[in-house]
Design a protein around this motif. Structure first.
Motif, short mmCIF file in Angstrom:
data_model
loop_
_atom_site.label_atom_id
_atom_site.label_comp_id
_atom_site.label_asym_id
_atom_site.label_seq_id
_atom_site.Cartn_x
_atom_site.Cartn_y
_atom_site.Cartn_z
N VAL A 167 67.78 -1.95 -2.96
CA VAL A 167 67.91 -3.34 -3.41
C VAL A 167 68.13 -3.39 -4.92
O VAL A 167 68.95 -4.18 -5.43
N LEU A 168 67.41 -2.52 -5.65
CA LEU A 168 67.58 -2.48 -7.10
C LEU A 168 69.00 -2.06 -7.49
O LEU A 168 69.62 -2.66 -8.37
N LEU A 169 69.51 -1.03 -6.83
CA LEU A 169 70.85 -0.54 -7.16
C LEU A 169 71.95 -1.46 -6.65
O LEU A 169 73.10 -1.33 -7.07
N ASN A 170 71.60 -2.36 -5.75
CA ASN A 170 72.59 -3.32 -5.26
C ASN A 170 72.66 -4.55 -6.16
O ASN A 170 73.61 -5.34 -6.06
N ALA A 171 71.66 -4.71 -7.02
CA ALA A 171 71.64 -5.85 -7.93
C ALA A 171 72.54 -5.59 -9.13
O ALA A 171 72.96 -4.46 -9.40
N GLN A 172 72.82 -6.65 -9.85
CA GLN A 172 73.67 -6.55 -11.03
C GLN A 172 72.82 -6.16 -12.23
O GLN A 172 72.35 -6.99 -13.01
N ILE A 173 72.57 -4.86 -12.37
CA ILE A 173 71.77 -4.35 -13.48
C ILE A 173 72.65 -3.49 -14.38
O ILE A 173 73.72 -3.02 -13.98
N ARG A 174 72.17 -3.27 -15.58
CA ARG A 174 72.92 -2.43 -16.51
C ARG A 174 72.84 -0.96 -16.08
O ARG A 174 71.83 -0.51 -15.54
N ALA A 175 73.90 -0.24 -16.36
CA ALA A 175 73.99 1.20 -16.05
C ALA A 175 73.73 1.45 -14.57
O ALA A 175 73.10 2.44 -14.20
N ARG A 176 74.24 0.57 -13.73
CA ARG A 176 74.00 0.71 -12.29
C ARG A 176 74.63 1.99 -11.75
O ARG A 176 74.02 2.70 -10.94
N LYS A 177 75.82 2.33 -12.17
CA LYS A 177 76.48 3.54 -11.68
C LYS A 177 75.72 4.79 -12.11
O LYS A 177 75.61 5.76 -11.36
N PHE A 178 75.18 4.76 -13.33
CA PHE A 178 74.41 5.91 -13.80
C PHE A 178 73.16 6.11 -12.95
O PHE A 178 72.84 7.24 -12.55
N PHE A 179 72.44 5.04 -12.66
CA PHE A 179 71.22 5.16 -11.87
C PHE A 179 71.53 5.59 -10.43
O PHE A 179 70.73 6.31 -9.81
N ARG A 180 72.66 5.16 -9.90
CA ARG A 180 73.02 5.60 -8.55
C ARG A 180 73.20 7.11 -8.50
O ARG A 180 72.73 7.77 -7.57
N VAL A 181 73.87 7.65 -9.51
CA VAL A 181 74.06 9.10 -9.55
C VAL A 181 72.74 9.81 -9.81
O VAL A 181 72.42 10.83 -9.20
N ALA A 182 71.91 9.27 -10.72
CA ALA A 182 70.64 9.90 -11.07
C ALA A 182 69.69 9.94 -9.88
O ALA A 182 69.00 10.94 -9.65
N PHE A 183 69.64 8.86 -9.11
CA PHE A 183 68.73 8.83 -7.96
C PHE A 183 69.20 9.74 -6.83
O PHE A 183 68.41 10.11 -5.97
N LEU A 184 70.49 10.10 -6.85
CA LEU A 184 71.00 11.00 -5.80
C LEU A 184 70.83 12.48 -6.15
O LEU A 184 71.04 13.33 -5.29
#
Length: 369
Positions: A167-184
């Motif tokens: 849900v957090l990564l689906n929201a409009q947050i800053r550096a969303r693409k970075f966090f998606r890669v980091a969490f993976l």
């Protein structure tokens, strides 16, 4: 050409097959099968010391099986003509499954009912149900099964964390693409690497950075794997850190597939964020959520590498899984017969458990509109 005439091109009529050709097909099928049975019987007699034919491996039986497979396919064509050719689309795949699944399964059952210790000079000896009695009276095996219950139940908080991250990564947050890669990133690591990097290095009692940090705060007893409860929790934490991203990415894909109009309509009807989540988002995500949980359960039932590398099942079997316990039966005790029986029983338990679970969850896995 009319439509009816065109359809006749796809109609297969029965071939005019002579009796001699049918008899030849039957002879080819049963003759090749007889060769397979004879070779398998000779191989079995040689393997059990009843005779000495000089067989050094099971290759003669494999070659006889290949011969029978070719004979069966050829015989079907000889006996049934065009209809027999249709079976060639399915028959080779069925024979391959029989060779790669059914035969090893039967061979495994034979080993499971034998006393076969690699350190014994007597070799493999058939012992009937002795291994079953030993398993029934083995407290360590039942303890491993009990531990698996705790490990499977740990999937529920893993799912909650994965859903929150999605849900957090689906929201409009800053550096969303970075966090998606980091969490993976944890998912990209091997569980063996995770066990050595965290369990053997960072959580090491004497020189690990985490243990030294706690000692600098005045905490003396920082042994993370000394008590059964703490050791089991640390194994769960390392396994969760590795596989939570797997559920997170599946749930994130499901969230992105939900039309935005549904959430907008819920807000127009007066639903707040919390109510909109429970009445719109969560029900629509049930099929994806159940699928992610079922796949995660399958991975969890195979948990062994982290346990083997970090605790070897200790202390006192508190962190043992069934797979790690079976592994030690093979590696440490060289008990092939008993270990194979434990694996067979565990396979039956998994099949029954997953069948029931999929049947129960069927009502929630249907797509909702």
């Amino acid at each position: 050409m009319s439509t009816s005439e065109g359809d006749l091109l796809h109609v297969v009529t029965a071939d005019d097959i002579s009796d001699g050709r049918r008899k030849l097909g039957t002879t080819v099928i049963w003759g090749s099968f007889a060769i397979l049975v004879i070779v398998a019987a000779l191989q079995w007699a040689d393997a059990n010391g009843r005779a000495d034919f000089g067989f050094t491996s099971w290759r003669p039986t494999l070659y006889a099986f290949c011969l029978w497979s070719v004979g069966l396919c050829w015989g079907q064509v000889l006996r049934f003509g065009e209809y027999g050719k249709r079976t060639l689309f399915v028959l080779p795949a069925a024979l391959f499954v029989g060779a790669m699944v059914v035969f090893p399964l039967i061979f495994g059952v034979g080993i499971a009912l034998s006393d076969w210790n690699l350190s014994s000079p007597d070799g493999r000896q058939f012992n009937g149900t002795d291994n079953i009695v030993e398993m029934w009276n083995d407290p360590f095996y039942w303890n491993a099964l009990k531990n698996m219950v705790w490990y499977v139940l740990a999937i529920l908080p893993e799912y909650a964390i994965a859903f929150g991250l999605a849900v957090l990564l689906n929201a409009q947050i800053r550096a969303r693409k970075f966090f998606r890669v980091a969490f993976l990133l944890p998912l990209m690591l091997s569980p063996v690497a995770v066990s050595w990097m965290i369990g053997k290095s960072m959580l090491e009692v004497r020189f690990g950075p985490i243990a030294r940090f706690f000692r600098s705060l005045g905490v003396e007893d920082v042994a993370f794997f000394s008590s059964p409860e703490m050791a089991r929790f640390m194994i769960m934490a390392m396994d969760a850190w590795t596989f939570i991203p797997f559920m997170m990415i599946m749930i994130l894909a499901g969230l992105q597939a939900i039309p935005k109009e549904l959430n907008e309509a819920a807000r127009v009807d007066g639903a707040g964020p919390w109510r909109g989540f429970w009445e719109v988002t969560f029900p629509l995500m049930l099929p994806v959520s159940i699928t992610a949980i079922l796949i995660r359960i399958i991975f969890k039932l195979k948990l062994a590498d982290i346990v083997i590398n970090v605790t070897s099942g200790g202390p006192g079997g508190a962190t043992d899984t069934v797979t790690s316990f079976i592994f030690r039966e093979y590696r440490d005790r060289s008990n092939v017969g008993y270990g194979t029986l434990l694996a067979m029983v565990y396979l039956v338990i998994i099949v029954i458990f997953m069948t029931i679970l999929m049947k129960v969850s069927e009502r929630w896995t249907r797509p909702r509109t």
